[in-house]
Design a protein around this motif. Structure first.
Motif, PDB file in Angstrom:
ATOM      1  N   LEU A  11      68.452 -42.452  89.359  1.00 32.89           N
ATOM      2  CA  LEU A  11      68.864 -42.062  88.077  1.00 32.89           C
ATOM      3  C   LEU A  11      67.376 -41.988  87.248  1.00 32.89           C
ATOM      4  CD1 LEU A  11      70.597 -41.029  85.680  1.00 32.89           C
ATOM      5  CD2 LEU A  11      71.003 -43.300  85.095  1.00 32.89           C
ATOM      6  N   GLN A  15      65.408 -38.685  85.816  1.00 35.82           N
ATOM      7  CA  GLN A  15      65.038 -38.609  84.282  1.00 35.82           C
ATOM      8  C   GLN A  15      63.510 -38.543  83.950  1.00 35.82           C
ATOM      9  OE1 GLN A  15      66.850 -42.475  83.303  1.00 35.82           O
ATOM     10  NE2 GLN A  15      68.961 -41.339  82.313  1.00 35.82           N
ATOM     11  N   SER A  70      74.677 -40.218  85.087  1.00 32.30           N
ATOM     12  CA  SER A  70      74.321 -40.391  83.438  1.00 32.30           C
ATOM     13  C   SER A  70      75.427 -40.702  82.841  1.00 32.30           C
ATOM     14  CB  SER A  70      73.901 -38.980  82.894  1.00 32.30           C
ATOM     15  OG  SER A  70      72.542 -38.567  83.602  1.00 32.30           O
TER      16      SER A  70
END
Length: 273
Positions: A11, A15, A70
């Motif tokens: 993640l 990002q 997310s």
């Protein structure tokens, strides 16, 4: 099926867009992020990210997993906020994010008074020019110089911060406006409202130096090098400086306090805000 910690590293890469950016965000080294990402892809038996020379790009399956992850992260932070809000009153750590000019010149001066009133709360003041995410628990409270727009937050206007022009009392040209030279921001802050105002006031008059933050501009003005646009709470209280009259528009910034809606009733948060 897979390690949840590997998913957290995936993640961060998605990002940040790079392995190094994810490493900085997670405060680990580049090799750890790479190893975790490889472990996740091995466990799932599919490639999630294309590793390009200077960036990382999600595959089609990576995009699907990124959306799901997310949502998981948002739920995890919601749990964390709920637990934080339920803690015993007036106990714990509260992080306040504030612009450097306020963090250094105002909030840091209040820590002793606050500690005497609330000895069981550890106040952490984070001096940050960039906007932090309250949803991600990057701070518990944020102080900003523009009106917040997050739907998940509770906001309150604290007041306004007026600015004026100041120069050292030893500045040779302080009574000769036509020969003033100005202290401004460097190029990375060209879009700041403060910079726009100062350059409009300066007009065709020269910029004698560029400094990246208001506190340093204050120090530079004290040397007598030129004229700075400073918050009045700084300039008016400094006996080494003189406020200068000028032809032009007045300038001020609004000061807003922001708290995530989930924490608005937390006793420790209320005591700080």
């Amino acid at each position: 099926m897979f390690d949840w910690e590997d998913l957290r590293h995936f993640l961060a890469v998605a990002q940040a867009g790079t392995l190094s950016g994810a490493a900085r965000r997670l405060k680990v080294d580049h090799a750890t992020v790479s190893r975790r990402l490889t472990a996740l892809e091995t466990a799932l038996q599919m490639r999630l990210i294309d590793r390009l020379p200077r960036s990382c790009r999600l595959t089609l399956m990576g995009e699907q997993i990124f959306e799901l992850t997310s949502q998981m992260e948002a739920s995890a932070f919601a749990i964390e906020r709920a637990v934080h809000a339920a803690h015993s009153p007036f106990i714990g750590k509260v992080t306040v994010s504030a612009p450097p000019v306020l963090a250094t010149n105002f909030f840091a001066k209040q820590v002793l008074t606050f500690h005497r009133q609330h000895p069981d709360i550890q106040l952490s003041i984070s001096s940050q020019a960039q906007q932090v995410s309250l949803s991600r628990r990057e701070a518990d409270i944020a102080v900003r110089l523009s009106r917040p727009t997050e739907a998940s937050s509770v906001t309150r206007r604290l007041g306004i911060m007026p600015f004026a022009l100041y120069a050292s009392r030893d500045y040779a040209y302080r009574h000769q406006p036509a020969t003033w030279e100005f202290i401004a921001y460097d190029a990375q802050y060209a879009d700041m409202p403060h910079q726009h105002w100062l350059l409009a006031v300066a007009g065709s008059r020269p910029i004698v130096c560029e400094v990246s933050d208001i506190t340093s501009q204050h120090v530079a003005a004290r040397t007598g090098i030129g004229v700075a646009g400073l918050p009045c709470f700084l300039g008016d209280t400094d006996p080494a400086l003189e406020r200068l009259p000028f032809d032009g528009d007045a300038f001020s910034r609004e000061i807003w306090l922001v708290v995530h809606a989930d924490l608005k009733h937390s006793a420790s948060i209320v005591s700080v805000s």
